[in-house]
Design a protein around this motif. Structure first.
Motif, short mmCIF file in Angstrom:
data_model
loop_
_atom_site.label_atom_id
_atom_site.label_comp_id
_atom_site.label_asym_id
_atom_site.label_seq_id
_atom_site.Cartn_x
_atom_site.Cartn_y
_atom_site.Cartn_z
N ARG A 93 44.63 -31.25 -62.14
CA ARG A 93 43.19 -31.02 -62.25
C ARG A 93 42.39 -32.00 -61.39
O ARG A 93 41.42 -31.61 -60.73
CB ARG A 93 42.74 -31.14 -63.72
CG ARG A 93 43.19 -29.96 -64.57
CD ARG A 93 42.63 -30.09 -65.98
NE ARG A 93 42.94 -28.90 -66.77
CZ ARG A 93 42.57 -28.73 -68.03
NH1 ARG A 93 41.87 -29.68 -68.63
NH2 ARG A 93 42.89 -27.63 -68.69
N ASN A 94 42.77 -33.27 -61.41
CA ASN A 94 42.05 -34.26 -60.59
C ASN A 94 42.19 -33.95 -59.11
O ASN A 94 41.22 -34.10 -58.34
CB ASN A 94 42.55 -35.66 -60.91
CG ASN A 94 42.01 -36.21 -62.22
OD1 ASN A 94 41.03 -35.68 -62.76
ND2 ASN A 94 42.62 -37.25 -62.73
N ARG A 99 36.36 -36.71 -63.95
CA ARG A 99 37.76 -36.97 -63.62
C ARG A 99 38.52 -37.35 -64.87
O ARG A 99 38.03 -38.12 -65.70
CB ARG A 99 37.89 -38.08 -62.56
CG ARG A 99 37.31 -37.71 -61.19
CD ARG A 99 38.03 -36.55 -60.54
NE ARG A 99 37.50 -36.25 -59.23
CZ ARG A 99 36.47 -35.42 -59.00
NH1 ARG A 99 35.85 -34.84 -60.03
NH2 ARG A 99 36.04 -35.18 -57.78
N TYR A 100 39.72 -36.82 -65.00
CA TYR A 100 40.53 -37.04 -66.20
C TYR A 100 41.30 -38.36 -66.11
O TYR A 100 41.79 -38.75 -65.05
CB TYR A 100 41.50 -35.88 -66.39
CG TYR A 100 40.81 -34.57 -66.64
CD1 TYR A 100 40.39 -34.21 -67.92
CD2 TYR A 100 40.58 -33.68 -65.59
CE1 TYR A 100 39.74 -33.01 -68.14
CE2 TYR A 100 39.94 -32.47 -65.81
CZ TYR A 100 39.52 -32.15 -67.09
OH TYR A 100 38.86 -30.95 -67.31
N ARG A 159 39.82 -31.15 -58.16
CA ARG A 159 38.42 -31.59 -58.13
C ARG A 159 38.15 -32.47 -56.92
O ARG A 159 37.08 -32.39 -56.32
CB ARG A 159 38.07 -32.31 -59.43
CG ARG A 159 37.99 -31.34 -60.59
CD ARG A 159 37.95 -32.03 -61.95
NE ARG A 159 37.94 -31.01 -62.98
CZ ARG A 159 36.95 -30.83 -63.85
NH1 ARG A 159 35.89 -31.63 -63.82
NH2 ARG A 159 37.01 -29.87 -64.75
N ASP A 160 39.10 -33.31 -56.58
CA ASP A 160 38.93 -34.15 -55.38
C ASP A 160 38.84 -33.28 -54.13
O ASP A 160 38.02 -33.54 -53.24
CB ASP A 160 40.10 -35.13 -55.25
CG ASP A 160 40.07 -36.22 -56.31
OD1 ASP A 160 38.99 -36.44 -56.90
OD2 ASP A 160 41.13 -36.83 -56.55
N ASN A 217 45.02 -45.33 -65.55
CA ASN A 217 45.84 -44.11 -65.50
C ASN A 217 47.31 -44.32 -65.85
O ASN A 217 48.21 -43.78 -65.19
CB ASN A 217 45.73 -43.47 -64.11
CG ASN A 217 44.34 -42.91 -63.85
OD1 ASN A 217 43.69 -42.39 -64.75
ND2 ASN A 217 43.86 -43.04 -62.62
N ASN A 237 38.77 -37.63 -72.55
CA ASN A 237 39.07 -36.67 -71.49
C ASN A 237 38.38 -35.33 -71.65
O ASN A 237 38.72 -34.39 -70.94
CB ASN A 237 40.58 -36.44 -71.40
CG ASN A 237 41.22 -37.29 -70.32
OD1 ASN A 237 40.53 -37.96 -69.55
ND2 ASN A 237 42.53 -37.27 -70.26
#
Length: 509
Positions: free
Chosen positions: A469-470, A506-507, A473-474, A348, A404
């Motif tokens: 975004r992550n 996940r991005y 989603r988490d 990352n 991605n």
């Protein structure tokens, strides 16, 4: 509202899951009786994984790297020729030369998506290798031109035949490697732009000694002949995809497909899904990458076609100019390999590297612009050598759609959009370099400085978007624990899902 439209269209198109809806890798696993337990057993065998990836590297990387080396040299044949006798031999003006640089990318723009569509529907390696042979032949034909009109036609056709190479290569890397492995592999072949600059400089220096025909014609004939031979090698040895590759056992293919599952982006799917095209068009990530690429290639369009003329202004000698361009290739090799290696090793950090590697470009263009070209020649040369650092940011941005974005059609559409920006930027870039401002080209330097600074801001925006975004989603995954999450997790890899559809996606930042 847009998400509901996509869902409704998806329901209409898909209905019950069939082999057409499945990713090609999943169809292969089912057909050959590979269970999830067997795939996991293969993936847990670390020694086997290392041997297999080494085998993939040895098959793919020399072919991709060799093609990229030749593509850079062949594309740069125009710039090399301009240093010698092209302009006088064909009676071209500096403004016409700028249009020759742009015409290539008009063709690239028109041909890139049709080639990508054909590559998805048919055999990707055959599309690539056929075009390599065709562009080599076109280079040889260019040597017969005597005017701007003839050069323009040949340059346009050269752009048509080179158009599928980079998007197809990015898709190939996305197919054969995991997301952690992709940046450095893409960096290996893209760094061959730098290697090509060194090899091209040496070749051109050697060809420049010829006395029998015009130097620029000899450049096109020799480079074209080499490329035609290489295209034949590509046709024989480059595999179309994992499933049809002949030099891998069934278990090797199953392991490669299992590794591809980790990406949650699919392996290959030849069905065009219109809802995925629509999803690509409404995804902010795609548009950030679009504008990042537009700015990046505006920089590239100017530097690639006019940097050698800037250096010629320092020396006044064609052969010396060619030799002074060789370190530029070495610097570019360093920028791309170092940046992509760090991106592969540290999770990352890709958007951070995209920002960091824009800084030498900003510094370098300031040196080119503000230092005296009469009394500070070494400083100007140093600025020229470090200005190419932006290419590392380009490579990472090019890899983002394959890394991605889930859904094969969404990925190919997004790659096409990014390359549309790639073409438009390269069309715009050369026209910022005004003939009356030679050899400093002040307006061109200002444009490069503005574009690089804006890219920095876009890279920061992209990072913030993906982090957001992550986190969403988490949070959603945490609230879903204990419901039907396990069942969804077991089945979400069986369909050609986009990143919007797959809650486990996940991005990479």
């Amino acid at each position: 509202m847009s998400n509901s439209i996509i869902s409704a269209e998806k329901d209409t198109q898909v209905g019950n899951v069939t082999d057409l809806d499945l990713d090609g890798g999943e169809v292969f696993l089912r057909t050959n009786g590979f269970t999830n337990d067997r795939i996991q057993e293969l993936m847990d065998d670390r020694a086997r994984n290392k041997v297999l990836i080494r085998k993939v590297d040895l098959i793919l990387m020399p072919l991709l790297a060799g093609t990229y080396t030749l593509q850079y040299i062949d594309k740069s044949a125009l710039a090399y020729s301009a240093v010698f006798d092209l302009l006088t031999s064909t009676h071209m003006t500096s403004n016409q030369y700028s249009w020759l640089a742009s015409i290539f990318y008009f063709a690239y723009l028109a041909a890139e998506y049709p080639w990508s569509f054909l590559a998805q529907k048919t055999k990707m390696a055959k599309v690539v290798s056929g075009n390599v042979v065709a562009w080599g032949a076109m280079l040889m034909i260019t040597a017969s031109c005597t005017s701007f009109n003839g050069m323009a036609v040949c340059r346009f056709l050269l752009g048509v035949f080179e158009a599928p190479i980079t998007p197809c290569f990015m898709m190939i890397v996305g197919m054969w490697y995991t997301r952690a492995e992709q940046p450095f592999r893409a960096g290996i072949f893209y760094s061959c732009n730098g290697f090509g600059a060194m090899v091209g400089g040496l070749l051109t220096f050697g060809i420049g000694q010829t006395k029998t025909i015009a130097v620029w014609r000899a450049i096109y004939l020799i480079l074209g002949g080499i490329t035609v031979c290489w295209g034949i090698v590509m046709f024989v040895f480059l595999p179309d995809d994992i499933i049809s590759a002949k030099r891998f056992t069934l278990e090797d293919k199953a392991l490669l497909i299992g590794r591809g599952r980790l990406n949650r982006t699919g392996i290959i799917n030849r069905k065009i899904k219109w809802y995925q095209i629509r999803e690509a068009l409404i995804d902010p990530q795609v548009w950030i990458l679009f504008f990042f690429m537009l700015l990046n290639e505006t920089v590239n369009g100017g530097i690639a076609n006019f940097s050698k003329l800037i250096i010629k202004g320092l020396t006044g000698n064609a052969l010396t100019t060619v030799l002074l361009g060789i370190p530029f290739g070495a610097f570019q090799l360093f920028w791309v390999l170092s940046g992509t290696y760090i991106a592969s090793r540290i999770p990352n950090c890709r958007t951070i590297i995209m920002c960091a590697y824009l800084m030498p470009t900003i510094i370098g263009v300031c040196l080119l612009w503000r230092l005296s070209h009469e009394t500070r020649k070494i400083g100007v040369l140093f600025g020229y050598y470090i200005v190419g650092a932006y290419v590392c940011s380009l490579v990472l941005a090019l890899q983002m759609p394959a890394t991605n974005l889930g859904g094969y059609t969404k990925r190919t559409t997004s790659v096409a959009l990014v390359f549309l920006a790639y073409c438009v930027g390269n069309i715009i870039g050369p026209h910022a370099f005004l003939a009356k401002e030679a050899p400093i080209y002040q307006t061109g330097c200002k444009v490069i400085l503005a574009c690089s600074s804006a890219q920095f801001v876009l890279a920061v925006c992209l990072r913030l978007l993906l982090i957001h975004r992550n986190k969403q989603r988490d949070a959603a995954a945490a609230s879903a624990v204990g419901t039907d999450g396990a069942e969804a997790a077991a089945g979400d890899e069986l369909n050609d899902l986009t990143d919007f559809e797959n809650p486990r996606f996940r991005y990479v930042l």
